[in-house]
Design an enzyme around this catalytic site. Structure first.
Site, mmCIF file in Angstrom:
data_model
loop_
_atom_site.group_PDB
_atom_site.id
_atom_site.type_symbol
_atom_site.label_atom_id
_atom_site.label_comp_id
_atom_site.label_asym_id
_atom_site.label_seq_id
_atom_site.Cartn_x
_atom_site.Cartn_y
_atom_site.Cartn_z
ATOM 1 N N ASP A 1 0.815 -1.214 0.000
ATOM 2 C CA ASP A 1 0.000 0.000 0.000
ATOM 3 C C ASP A 1 0.846 1.261 0.000
ATOM 4 O O ASP A 1 0.307 2.359 -0.118
ATOM 5 C CB ASP A 1 -0.944 0.002 1.209
ATOM 6 C CG ASP A 1 -2.361 0.386 0.810
ATOM 7 O OD1 ASP A 1 -2.731 0.155 -0.354
ATOM 8 O OD2 ASP A 1 -3.092 0.925 1.658
ATOM 9 N N ASP B 1 -10.529 -5.362 11.113
ATOM 10 C CA ASP B 1 -10.633 -6.789 11.385
ATOM 11 C C ASP B 1 -11.792 -7.072 12.341
ATOM 12 O O ASP B 1 -12.660 -7.907 12.054
ATOM 13 C CB ASP B 1 -9.314 -7.334 11.934
ATOM 14 C CG ASP B 1 -8.711 -6.442 13.020
ATOM 15 O OD1 ASP B 1 -9.352 -5.465 13.424
ATOM 16 O OD2 ASP B 1 -7.587 -6.747 13.461
#
Length: 742
Positions: A152, A455
């Site tokens: 990223d 998450d």
């Protein structure tokens, strides 16, 4: 292959035997009885507080009683929600050897592995390479495994590191296979006490050569022509132009290894290795790690579309090559596979010092609590070490949501070669920064947006959609990761979690209002316990300051030792800590690690929980902007030495250290005042509880005193922090008498 879209194998029929077992924890009945007794004690305590509020004789006594009442309400709430983990804890076991005798390898479902990294200077590329090599070396058909690296940060250094890793893999994989090596991360293997031979020396020399190249490129900050071999490698770096930045760059997708044709030196196929850096633009939201995972989900759908997905943190390598076989022990069970969304392995860590001074093991979060949730509808998604069924990202078990294009459908069969032009063009398209505009990605499809703890939020939302999960906890850890080795890094990481959890609490998906309705009372309370972690800052801060300030001013606020209410406090304290210690020891912990775990809860409550909550509310007012801070995984030699010795590192200045130091100063002063009064034979009976609390905090603050006074190394408390803390502590002491004066 039949059934691949549902994470099943073609030989899985109703006649397939079960390759796993389940048993309930023996402590379940005792937990329930104790919960009933302790609940009565909590109600009695709240009744006592109510009486004190009603009979307050002054504004000051009312203020103190109200503060303690609020504090104990939050403590009671957190205790009640924690009981959801203790009602039905279960233990599972798997039988992978039996499965291999029944199910042919040709019938195994394909596996896509997602590994995310974002900054080569905080997440060393060689560490990410070790993680990738460890899963490429799984005891699993190579032609069914594809490893995707999400970069990223869009770094050519990371791409170069994986070009080198692809070359080394052709030697490392056959070496592991030939010698039946269990530690398949090269770093872990070479650091172990394994018998060495000439072949081992040769492979180690190759690894060290690769490592030196990668480190040299990292030090220079770019890939020089000397390290580029061949036209294909040269072409791969052409996208890194002068206008290419980590915040603004085109999509880069590079197939480094193709499992349909590339072979190792022994002639066996090698798992695919694919580098992906999604397109980024300063004008488009990128949704942090959740956005990166969704880009991988789409790119992998176009290129391989494996029904089984493993997500890994960049520093969490595989520690057991049999792990995917363990997963199949559940996926081949026709009784559970239709609603099975994911299988979570516990996060475990190598490199913890003997007593785990920063409580980075998180034994409750990663082991004890998931065992309890597993007896309900399954553990939460912990962000790493989790095997998903791809189908789970596209709506509930009974109501699939179709994506925008058919190639993203989890049941789509990829008929073209992954390096064919149509596949690569479409892969680049779905990795574009504008592809999600006007779609349901991140909200109804894929990893969920809306929280920095993507998450936790994703696992929670999948449960709400009807998916179940399983906690797989084998004796040999399936994965091992790195831990932060400085206190500030630990607190910064926890502050990010705090902000993300508050984003869930103040959303329409609040676990109390939404969760208890959609996933049941106990599961809703379990998710509420995590979501309300930041509220620990309220009782911890109150108990860290108010009883001590009252003690310094000679004001008694707790029952005398001779009063019956005193024994209620004793029972509540010993009961909570005793149960916590018992569970910690039963899951393999030690008393010293448990003590450090308690100390870190106090530290977190006065620092990252407190400051994270403040930052969240400032952000809501438009005063502050939340950013995603990557945890630093670069190891400093001096820091590492202090950590191994069990010495706290306070060397990095941070506002979060001020409140800790203030608390340490005020509690020490209060304890000295209390002991002086006791020595003179005055007020010991009525001040005992306050003295005990002050003494408890003082003992837990021992590393702070040492860092303030005794140390001269880089890890000592910054002078500025100490001076500011002393000034604020004095100001608080001076101001407090005005609040308690009649």
């Amino acid at each position: 292959m039949e059934g691949l879209g549902d994470c099943t194998t073609s030989s899985s029929t109703t006649a397939t035997p079960t390759f796993h077992a389940l048993r309930q924890a023996r402590r379940t009945a005792l937990n329930r009885v104790f919960a009933a007794i302790y609940s009565c004690a909590i109600l009695a305590l709240l009744y006592h507080h109510a009486l004190k509020l009603i009979h307050s004789t002054s504004l000051a006594s009312f203020f103190i009683s109200l503060s303690l009442f609020i504090s104990d309400i939050f403590l009671a709430f957190m205790w009640v929600t924690q009981q959801s983990f203790r009602m039905t804890p279960v233990y599972r076991s798997e039988f992978p050897e039996q499965l291999k005798q029944v199910v042919n390898k040709s019938d195994f479902p394909a596996l896509d592995v997602f590994i995310c990294t974002a900054d080569p200077y905080k997440e060393p590329p060689i560490s990410v390479v070790n993680t990738a090599l460890s899963v490429m070396a799984y005891d699993y058909p190579a032609e069914k495994v594809s490893v995707y690296i999400s970069d990223d940060g869009g770094s050519q250094i990371t791409l170069f590191a994986f070009m080198e890793a692809a070359k080394f893999a052709s030697h490392w994989l056959p070496f592991c296979r030939k010698n039946n090596i269990v530690e398949r991360s090269p770093d872990a293997y070479f650091a172990s006490n394994q018998p060495w031979c000439s072949e081992t020396e040769k492979i180690k020399e190759m690894y060290e050569s690769m490592k030196i190249k990668v480190d040299n490129v990292l030090e220079r900050g770019k890939v020089v022509d000397d390290y580029i071999i061949g036209e294909e490698e040269l072409t791969a770096f052409t996208k890194w132009t002068n206008g290419f930045t980590r915040q603004d760059h085109p999509a880069v997708i590079q197939v480094l290894v193709d499992n349909s044709k590339d072979k190792d030196i022994s002639g066996h196929l090698i798992p695919s290795l694919i580098y992906v850096s999604r397109e980024k633009s300063r004008t488009s939201p990128h949704h942090f790690k959740a956005g990166a995972l969704n880009a991988l989900l789409r790119v992998s759908s176009i290129m391989t579309n494996a029904p089984m997905i493993l997500t890994l943190d960049c520093d969490m390598y595989s520690n057991d090559p049999q792990t995917p076989i363990r997963v199949l022990c559940y996926l081949t069970d026709p009784k559970i596979r239709s609603t099975l969304g994911y299988i979570q392995f516990p996060q475990k860590f190598h490199g913890l010092n003997e007593n785990d001074i920063y409580a980075c093991e998180h034994k409750y979060t990663y082991i004890v609590n998931p065992l309890g949730m597993d007896g309900l509808s399954g553990p939460d998604y912990a962000g790493s070490g989790c095997f998903f069924c791809r189908r789970a990202f596209f709506g509930g078990p009974s109501n699939m949501i179709s994506p925008e294009i058919p190639e993203l459908n989890p049941h789509h069969v990829v008929a073209k070669h992954i390096q064919s032009q149509p596949i690569l063009e479409l892969a680049h398209k779905v990795a574009g920064c504008n592809f999600e505009n006007g779609t349901r990605w991140g909200y109804k499809i894929g990893f969920k947006y809306g929280s920095l703890v993507e998450d936790f939020f994703t696992g929670y939302r999948l449960k709400a959609e009807g998916w179940k999960a399983i906690f797989c906890h084998p004796k040999r850890p399936a994965f091992l990761g790195d831990v932060p080795i400085s206190l500030v890094e630990v607190l910064v990481q926890c502050k990010r979690w705090t902000i993300g959890l508050l984003e869930v609490v103040f959303s329409k998906y609040n676990p109390i209002t939404f969760g208890t309705k959609t996933i049941g009372l106990l599961m809703g309370l379990a998710y509420a316990h995590y979501s309300f972690w930041p509220s620990w800052s309220i009782p911890i801060t109150i108990y860290a300051f108010i009883p001590q300030l009252a003690l310094l001013n000679g004001v008694s606020i707790f029952p005398k030792v001779s009063e019956p209410w005193f024994f209620l406090y004793v029972f509540l304290f010993l009961g909570a800590y005793g149960q916590h210690l018992l569970e910690f020891i039963l899951e393999g912990g030690t008393i010293q690690r448990w003590w450090n775990d308690q100390r870190m809860w106090m530290i977190r409550g006065l620092s990252c929980f407190l400051f994270g909550s403040l930052e969240y509310f400032l952000k809501c007012l438009g005063i502050s902007t939340t950013s995603f801070n990557v945890t630093n995984k670069v190891i400093d030699d001096e820091q590492s030495k202090k950590y191994e010795q069990g010495v706290f590192d306070f060397g990095v200045p941070s506002p979060m250290l001020v409140s800790l130091t203030m608390s340490a100063i005020i509690n020490l002063a209060a304890l000295v005042r209390g002991l002086t009064e006791a020595f003179m034979g005055r007020k010991l009976e009525e001040m005992f509880v306050q003295m005990f609390i002050a003494g408890f905090v003082v003992v837990n603050s021992a590393p702070i005193y040492e860092a303030m006074v005794l140390r001269s190394d880089k890890g000592r408390m910054p002078i500025k922090t100490t001076v500011v803390s002393i000034f604020l502590a004095l100001a608080l002491y001076v101001l407090f008498p005005f609040t308690v004066r009649n």
